[in-house]
Design a protein around this motif. Structure first.
Motif, mmCIF file in Angstrom:
data_model
loop_
_atom_site.group_PDB
_atom_site.id
_atom_site.type_symbol
_atom_site.label_atom_id
_atom_site.label_comp_id
_atom_site.label_asym_id
_atom_site.label_seq_id
_atom_site.Cartn_x
_atom_site.Cartn_y
_atom_site.Cartn_z
ATOM 1 N N HIS A 93 0.535 -1.488 0.271
ATOM 2 C CA HIS A 93 0.111 0.236 0.098
ATOM 3 C C HIS A 93 1.362 1.702 -0.358
ATOM 4 O O HIS A 93 0.718 1.956 -0.533
ATOM 5 N N TYR A 94 2.194 1.165 1.253
ATOM 6 C CA TYR A 94 2.745 2.554 0.745
ATOM 7 C C TYR A 94 3.452 2.901 -0.613
ATOM 8 O O TYR A 94 3.576 3.639 -1.003
ATOM 9 N N LEU A 95 3.637 1.456 -1.096
ATOM 10 C CA LEU A 95 5.068 1.632 -2.276
ATOM 11 C C LEU A 95 3.738 2.453 -3.646
ATOM 12 O O LEU A 95 3.912 3.265 -3.921
ATOM 13 N N ALA A 96 2.197 1.566 -3.334
ATOM 14 C CA ALA A 96 1.436 1.841 -4.524
ATOM 15 C C ALA A 96 1.815 3.208 -4.684
ATOM 16 O O ALA A 96 0.873 4.437 -5.455
ATOM 17 N N TYR A 97 0.378 4.380 -3.315
ATOM 18 C CA TYR A 97 0.029 5.449 -2.838
ATOM 19 C C TYR A 97 1.393 6.588 -2.974
ATOM 20 O O TYR A 97 0.885 7.149 -4.336
ATOM 21 N N LEU A 150 11.849 -4.169 4.807
ATOM 22 C CA LEU A 150 10.960 -3.436 3.603
ATOM 23 C C LEU A 150 11.080 -2.558 3.452
ATOM 24 O O LEU A 150 11.528 -2.214 2.122
ATOM 25 N N PHE A 151 10.849 -1.980 4.547
ATOM 26 C CA PHE A 151 10.292 -0.226 4.458
ATOM 27 C C PHE A 151 11.529 0.179 3.842
ATOM 28 O O PHE A 151 10.680 1.068 3.243
ATOM 29 N N ALA A 160 15.629 -7.780 1.094
ATOM 30 C CA ALA A 160 15.324 -7.248 1.968
ATOM 31 C C ALA A 160 15.562 -7.822 3.731
ATOM 32 O O ALA A 160 14.380 -9.155 3.531
ATOM 33 N N PRO A 161 16.030 -8.312 4.287
ATOM 34 C CA PRO A 161 16.819 -9.368 4.840
ATOM 35 C C PRO A 161 15.677 -9.295 5.996
ATOM 36 O O PRO A 161 15.348 -8.064 6.210
ATOM 37 N N ALA A 162 15.342 -10.421 6.831
ATOM 38 C CA ALA A 162 14.788 -10.017 8.161
ATOM 39 C C ALA A 162 15.045 -11.813 9.167
ATOM 40 O O ALA A 162 13.796 -12.674 9.077
ATOM 41 N N GLU A 163 16.391 -11.641 9.223
ATOM 42 C CA GLU A 163 16.657 -12.319 10.083
ATOM 43 C C GLU A 163 16.671 -12.012 11.982
ATOM 44 O O GLU A 163 16.015 -10.898 11.992
ATOM 45 N N GLY A 164 15.956 -12.933 12.548
ATOM 46 C CA GLY A 164 16.663 -12.452 13.690
ATOM 47 C C GLY A 164 14.953 -13.819 14.648
ATOM 48 O O GLY A 164 14.375 -13.614 14.773
ATOM 49 N N ALA A 165 14.714 -12.997 15.859
ATOM 50 C CA ALA A 165 14.508 -13.907 16.953
ATOM 51 C C ALA A 165 13.286 -13.358 17.171
ATOM 52 O O ALA A 165 12.381 -12.840 18.362
ATOM 53 N N PHE A 166 12.370 -12.819 16.028
ATOM 54 C CA PHE A 166 10.767 -12.477 16.184
ATOM 55 C C PHE A 166 10.187 -13.275 15.740
ATOM 56 O O PHE A 166 10.419 -14.571 15.616
ATOM 57 N N PHE A 167 8.795 -12.923 16.907
ATOM 58 C CA PHE A 167 7.876 -13.604 16.723
ATOM 59 C C PHE A 167 7.136 -13.528 15.432
ATOM 60 O O PHE A 167 6.735 -15.041 14.819
ATOM 61 N N PHE A 168 7.146 -12.158 14.578
ATOM 62 C CA PHE A 168 6.571 -12.131 13.102
ATOM 63 C C PHE A 168 7.944 -11.696 12.400
ATOM 64 O O PHE A 168 8.773 -11.341 12.800
#
Length: 305
Positions: free
Chosen positions: A172-176, A269-270, A255-263
């Motif tokens: 949405h951010y990109l398209a907007y 990415l942003f 867009a790397p997304a590593e780490g101890a995140f629940f989600f």
């Protein structure tokens, strides 16, 4: 059989988790694993994305062992080999239990950051890991790919942006903001009545920007695949080079997304979206300024707040 009874050979990722937990306490006598073998299994379970996407050589190097150790581990689990073990990880990453499985491994395998005596240690550790994702995105950024992506966006007759579920915010951010800069931008959203069939209207002069992190939305992948079949170009924004989207195109931004995140962590990415928008605006020069002024004038005239 009780739900908490270990299964050999394991048939699902959850079976592996249970085996590791019980093996740690010595409760699975039929599992012939040394303490080092149990530790290796736990290390693999703590990084399922890496296991599913790496070759046996890459994974062995990552954990400081010989590839044969991974093969012996697979055989000890009653599996035919490493490929069979890797399949359990890959199946888990593509099923509907992705987030609950991640939460379980974070809690049970100690991947959630901890530090004695520091009240905000967990939050700071997550912040540090997210900063590492941002740094990794910049360091690994293919500037030639970014330039190609900006040119593709400017030259396309129409641009469709698709990113569902967790990726919808970035889409949405990109398209907007792309709509500020050029005509013919459409956000693909089921809520707006846009379905996969809309891709049938695309052709070789059009561009689809697909955004998907694991677990990838089937509709997003189907939309992009259909668009490519119709002759449209595809720009993929994803967190791993072996994604289904990346397999559909030669134009991919990671867009790397590593780490101890629940989600899924989304900061990288942003940032990638912002870099892409900035490159497009910079390339457009005064045309970008004119487009922005026209939009601002319309907003002012309509008293849009």
């Amino acid at each position: 059989m009780p739900a908490d009874t270990p299964v050999l050979p394991p048939r699902r990722y959850a079976d592996l988790q249970l085996l590791a937990l019980r093996a740690r306490d010595g409760d699975v006598p039929e599992l012939k694993l040394s303490a080092k073998g149990v530790a290796l299994l736990e290390a693999l379970l703590a990084q399922p994305e890496a296991v599913s996407l790496s070759s046996i050589s890459q994974l062995a190097q990552r954990h400081g062992v010989h590839p044969s150790r991974l093969t012996r581990l697979s055989h000890a689990l009653g599996l035919e080999g490493f490929k069979a073990l890797q399949t359990l990880f890959r199946d888990d990453l593509s099923d509907s239990a992705f987030y609950s499985t991640r939460a379980q491994r974070l809690l049970e395998f100690g991947e959630t950051p901890r530090a004695e005596g520091a009240e905000l240690a967990d939050d700071r550790m997550l912040w540090q890991q997210e900063m590492q994702n941002l740094s990794a995105a910049v360091e690994a950024l293919d500037t030639a790919q970014l330039a190609r992506a900006a040119v593709a966006i400017q030259r396309a007759r129409r641009v469709h942006v698709v990113g569902l579920r967790a990726s919808f915010g970035a889409a949405h951010y990109l398209a907007y903001y792309l709509d500020y800069l050029r005509d013919g931008v459409q956000l693909v959203s089921p809520q707006a009545g846009v379905s996969v069939e809309q891709a049938l209207r695309l052709g070789e002069d059009d561009l689809v920007i697909g955004i998907a992190f694991r677990p990838e939305s089937r509709m997003s992948v189907d939309y992009c695949r259909l668009a490519v079949e119709q002759g449209a170009s595809l720009l993929a924004l994803t967190n791993h080079s072996a994604s289904q989207l990346a397999a559909l195109t030669e134009l991919t931004l990671l867009a790397p997304a590593e780490g101890a995140f629940f989600f899924n962590p989304m900061s990288s990415l942003f940032m990638l979206v912002e870099l892409l928008l900035s490159r497009v605006a910079r390339d457009m020069g005064h045309d970008a300024v004119l487009a922005l002024r026209q939009r601002e004038a319309l907003i002012s005239r309509l008293h849009v707040e």
